[in-house]
Write an enzyme that holds these catalytic residues in place. Structure first.
Site, PDB file in Angstrom:
ATOM      1  N   SER A 181      26.814   5.880 -30.203  1.00 41.76           N
ATOM      2  CA  SER A 181      26.394   4.713 -29.429  1.00 41.76           C
ATOM      3  C   SER A 181      25.069   5.016 -28.726  1.00 41.76           C
ATOM      4  O   SER A 181      24.075   5.310 -29.395  1.00 41.76           O
ATOM      5  CB  SER A 181      27.494   4.294 -28.457  1.00 41.76           C
ATOM      6  OG  SER A 181      27.201   3.050 -27.866  1.00 41.76           O
ATOM      7  N   ASP A 188      31.142  -3.605 -36.126  1.00 43.99           N
ATOM      8  CA  ASP A 188      30.841  -3.180 -34.754  1.00 43.99           C
ATOM      9  C   ASP A 188      30.624  -4.406 -33.878  1.00 43.99           C
ATOM     10  O   ASP A 188      29.765  -5.248 -34.161  1.00 43.99           O
ATOM     11  CB  ASP A 188      29.589  -2.295 -34.741  1.00 43.99           C
ATOM     12  CG  ASP A 188      29.455  -1.509 -33.446  1.00 43.99           C
ATOM     13  OD1 ASP A 188      29.687  -2.080 -32.368  1.00 43.99           O
ATOM     14  OD2 ASP A 188      29.107  -0.315 -33.514  1.00 43.99           O
ATOM     15  N   HIS A 240      33.341  -0.684 -32.750  1.00 41.37           N
ATOM     16  CA  HIS A 240      32.667   0.297 -31.894  1.00 41.37           C
ATOM     17  C   HIS A 240      33.718   1.261 -31.345  1.00 41.37           C
ATOM     18  O   HIS A 240      34.146   1.175 -30.196  1.00 41.37           O
ATOM     19  CB  HIS A 240      31.923  -0.410 -30.767  1.00 41.37           C
ATOM     20  CG  HIS A 240      30.804   0.413 -30.195  1.00 41.37           C
ATOM     21  ND1 HIS A 240      29.651   0.690 -30.900  1.00 41.37           N
ATOM     22  CD2 HIS A 240      30.662   1.034 -29.002  1.00 41.37           C
ATOM     23  CE1 HIS A 240      28.838   1.435 -30.165  1.00 41.37           C
ATOM     24  NE2 HIS A 240      29.434   1.659 -29.005  1.00 41.37           N
TER      25      HIS A 240
END
Length: 911
Positions: free
Chosen positions: A236, A474, A512
């Site tokens: 990330s 995501d 995610h």
């Protein structure tokens, strides 16, 4: 020198050790932008061990410290040691941790913590963590951060998305380190730090360089040896950290892993704002509940899950699915009066929110760093879970206050503190596509924080290697921005250069760190094998970590390929999938003929007809063929438009045309003087026995028959069992209206008898009715209808047409209609699939059959398959009461009602 230092420390106490540390740190110098091969001097009497062979060669011997852990405590590192401006660094603690200490699973190591002092007195410190194992493998790992950081990354973590049970890198002998990016906060969604220039620059990447310089100095101080290999691992924001670092200081690391990287950082925050505006402007008209969001997600899954050949809750063929966006949106239920009434429908404002989540932002009035003009959208119409059980995030709790949608919170903080530096600013009033007076500030911030420089040649040229991974579902960081960046790197350096230094994996179903598929694989081993052994990773195998599907596997495919099911074997085993790059149009039909083709059949009014299809123009012509007592009406012409799943819109009062496998076509034609259509069924290939007029062995069988007879104001369902004999004679045993279908019996009563004879001029069989009380004969009788015997993949599908004049209709008792025959034999599972259905009352429906589960037009029901002598008939329970007949991809549904306006027959084909 090292052995002497150890003896001196043992003989003369810690003061000598402290002096040695000072000398080693001083020898490190101020450093620069140099890499792992040139930053630290090598101590002559303790050179690095040889290595660099294939990854299966013995690992180089571990190195033991030359300086005691405690001796590092309290030491200061001068600002000259650090490449970027600081006021130096201080080791605030250095604590030995033993392998046997309670709760420690990381082995024996030295736990070093410290601070790096800012230049700006108003800026916060950088907190850093360095971990130095007692048995060092001569490698270092830098761990990146997450969110807005503010929390110390202490380097003790396991490999993100790594194999279950693999120890943390520190436990494997790596020296590890991380920092808090230069500010301290209890929340990684707190953006207040960015109001200070130095803190913002640190977060943008400068703290990483400062921490790296300090950490490598401490490594050298403890072991008197520079690392043989240095790696950077991040996810990330940490993935952005990894890429940002090598774009700015390409010589410091040998390899990086960037998982779901927030590389287009500014574009991400602008996307956050755009979605927030869709949710909250105009009093929150576009806000959606979890239930409404699930409506969208479930519709996307229903349309796209099957596009990879496996119905497994994973949308793998994302780009083909993207072609269905408009179809999915059009099929979503709209709220009556455009007023939201709950979780069962969507307003136009909410549909527009879905579009704002899905669509990329394209900047036409200004650019982001490195000339970037776009920020990718989120694949909500291709399988991304924005809300629901597969993500911990959603679109918030209210349409008005608080504005707590996860996707908006960080965008709001970014506008307030990164850009406007006004805590009271109303972010919903900030236009990402036209920031007005803030446009130049957005670009300036982008230059500080983004990792979108595509020129990775300096990193690749010194042997640097990158593994990049992103989930195609995501919901936080757009995978489409990562794809954009990868493609820009290819455009800048060429595919060959990129293949030499970069591997980019995309994972269907992965959000995610969330989603319907979360991969576990050993990315660190893959990176080391590449950097140290020259073995470039190719297709890997990912193990699913989602609890409900734990342990299933999929191939880890290199972009742009995706895993396609081979068609057989367990859906849970990677070996049964291939990585493919094919992307097709889901609305393109494999059953569509290649050239102008004629289909022969009939319709619900008993009219015999043929349909000509021109696949080049999608024009159709329905021609009504002469038959018993009827003057055929004029031909119908029109054109077909894409609808989906081999189905096409038409001009026939809304009838849908569907092309099924094996050359079968369903559709409809308008009913004269009526606002409805009547269904038709037609076939590319039909049976004839011109060569042997008295031989029907090829198509003779025992059938169940289902149909409808229609009057001017009413209809009657027809059920029977029948037999078509080798000589062309037939007999129907009509059903009892109460008990339904019956077993075939040659002595049945009431009965209907007759025979069929081929009519060359029409390409169909004339139907002659003979005396019910007489014997089966193939001559004489009354011409009463016609029969088209379709051949679908070699199987006979007889269509018995019963025509009457309907222009004008004056007697309500006059009937016309059709019967469809189906052979005995189906059992649960044989006819599974999706069907496009049309009713004699002029309606389109979709139907699905899955074992004993049936859904028609949204109504769920349960099927029970009749035992002999009524097999071939499936009974539908109270969910949609009636019966089903199957024949070679043709489905017939009969409602329970046998007469009156509620008597319904629907027919369709499997697509």
């Amino acid at each position: 020198m090292i052995d002497a230092a150890r003896r001196a420390r043992r003989s003369f106490g810690p003061a000598v050790g402290i002096s040695l540390v000072s000398l080693v740190l001083a020898a490190c110098g101020g450093g620069g932008g140099g890499g792992g091969s040139g930053f630290f001097p090598i101590v002559p009497n303790n050179p690095p061990a040889d290595g660099g062979g294939p990854p299966d060669n013995p690992a180089p011997p571990t190195v033991v410290p030359v300086v005691a852990c405690a001796d590092l405590a309290g030491k200061s590192l001068p600002a000259s040691l650090i490449s970027l401006p600081t006021q130096g660094a201080t080791v605030t603690s250095a604590t030995p941790v033993a392998a046997g200490d309670a709760g420690n699973q990381l082995g024996d190591y030295c736990r070093v913590r410290g601070t790096i002092q800012p230049v700006d007195p108003a800026s916060q410190l950088i907190n850093f963590a360095v971990n130095l194992p007692e048995k060092w493998n001569q490698k270092t790992i830098h761990f990146g951060g997450g969110g807005f950081d503010g929390v110390l990354i202490d380097g003790t973590e396991v490999i993100r998305f790594g194999p279950a049970g693999k120890p943390a890198p520190l436990a494997l002998g790596y020296a590890t380190y991380g920092d808090d990016s230069g500010h301290q906060s209890s929340s990684i969604t707190d953006g207040r730090f960015a109001a200070n220039d130095e803190q913002l620059a640190n977060y943008g990447g400068q703290s990483l360089k400062k921490t790296r310089d300090v950490a490598q100095a401490l490594v050298f101080a403890r072991y008197a040896m520079k690392p043989k290999h240095a790696y950077f691992l991040g996810t990330s924001t940490g993935g952005r950290d990894a890429l940002s670092y090598i774009q700015r200081w390409p010589l410091d690391y040998d390899g990086v892993i960037a998982n779901e990287p927030a590389l287009n950082y500014t574009g991400t925050r602008l996307s956050n704002v755009a979605v927030g505006r869709a949710l909250y402007k105009d009093g929150g008209k576009g806000w959606m509940t979890v239930g409404q969001t699930m409506l969208v997600q479930n519709a996307a899954k229903a349309a796209c899950d099957k596009l990879d050949g496996a119905v497994d809750n994973i949308v793998s063929n994302v780009e083909s699915c993207r072609k269905l966006n408009e179809q999915i949106l059009a099929a979503l239920p709209r709220c009556p009066g455009d007023i939201s009434t709950g979780d069962t429908c969507l307003t136009e404002a909410q549909i527009n929110t879905v579009r704002d989540i899905e669509d990329p932002l394209v900047f036409s009035t200004y650019s982001l760093a490195n000339g970037v003009k776009r920020a990718g959208g989120y694949n909500i119409l291709e399988g991304t879970q924005v809300a629901g059980p597969y993500t911990s995030r959603d679109l918030g709790t209210s349409a008005t206050s608080p504005r707590d949608a996860n996707v908006f919170v960080t965008g709001d903080q970014w506008v307030k503190y990164f850009v406007t530096r006004n805590a009271a600013f109303d972010t919903v009033g900030f236009n990402p596509l036209d920031p007005g007076e803030y446009a130049s500030r957005v670009t300036a911030v982008s230059n500080l924080t983004d990792a979108t420089n595509p020129n990775l040649a300096p990193f690749f040229n010194h042997g640097g290697r990158i593994i990049m991974l992103h989930g195609l579902a995501d919901e936080v960081i757009s995978n489409n921005s990562t794809i954009d960046y990868y493609q820009q790197v290819v455009a800048t350096l060429g595919q060959a250069a990129v293949d030499m230094g970069m591997r980019f994996y995309t994972v269907p179903g992965m959000g995610h760190g969330t989603g319907v598929f979360i991969p576990n694989w050993d990315s660190l081993a893959a990176l080391e094998g590449w950097v140290e052994g020259g073995l470039a990773p190719a297709t890997g195998v990912a193990v699913d970590a989602v609890p409900a599907t734990y342990g299933r596997t999929r191939p880890l495919c290199l972009f742009p390929s995706w895993p396609k099911y081979k068609g057989s074997g367990s859906l849970d085993a990677a070996v049964n999938y291939s990585c493919v790059t094919e992307v097709g149009d889901p609305l393109a039909c494999p059953n569509l003929p290649a050239a102008v083709t004629s289909y022969k059949g009939g319709n619900g009014l008993g009219e015999e007809l043929h349909v000509q299809i021109d696949p080049g123009t999608m024009a159709y012509t329905v021609t009504f063929d002469a038959t018993v007592g009827v003057t055929p009406r004029a031909a119908r012409t029109g054109s077909l438009g894409k609808h989906g799943n081999c189905s096409y819109t038409s001009g026939e009062k809304g009838a849908i045309f569907t092309f099924g496998a094996g050359g079968v076509l369903s559709g409809g034609v308008n009913v004269p003087g009526d606002g409805r259509f009547t269904p038709l069924l037609a076939f590319q290939k039909t049976y004839d026995n011109v060569a042997t007029p008295n031989d029907f062995k090829t198509v003779s069988n025992t059938f169940n028959a289902a149909g409808v007879l229609q009057g001017d104001t009413s209809a009657a369902i027809y059920r029977s069992t029948g037999k078509l004999r080798d000589a062309g004679t037939f007999q129907y045993c009509t059903s009892d209206p109460v008990t339904g279908f019956m077993a075939y019996n040659a002595s049945c009563a009431p009965t209907e008898k007759g025979y069929i004879a081929y009519n060359i001029s029409r390409g169909s069989f004339d139907v002659f009715t003979t005396l019910a009380s007489g014997k089966a004969v193939s001559e004489g009788g009354t011409l009463s209808g016609s029969m088209v015997i379709g051949m679908v993949n070699g199987a006979a599908v007889p269509l018995h047409l019963i025509p009457k004049s309907f222009t004008p209709v004056t007697d309500t008792g006059v009937t016309k209609g059709l019967r469809i025959l189906a052979p005995l034999g189906p059992t649960a599972g044989m006819s599974d699939g999706s069907y496009s259905m049309l009713s004699v009352s002029g309606e389109n429906h979709d139907a699905t059959v899955a074992g004993t589960a049936f859904n028609l037009g949204g109504a769920n029901a349960v099927l029970s398959y009749q035992a002999s002598p009524l097999d071939a008939v499936a009974r539908v329970d109270a969910g949609r009461p009636g019966n089903l007949l199957f024949n070679s991809g043709v489905l017939v549904f009969l409602s329970t009602a046998t007469t009156g306006t509620n008597a319904a027959l629907e027919l369709g084909v499997r697509h």
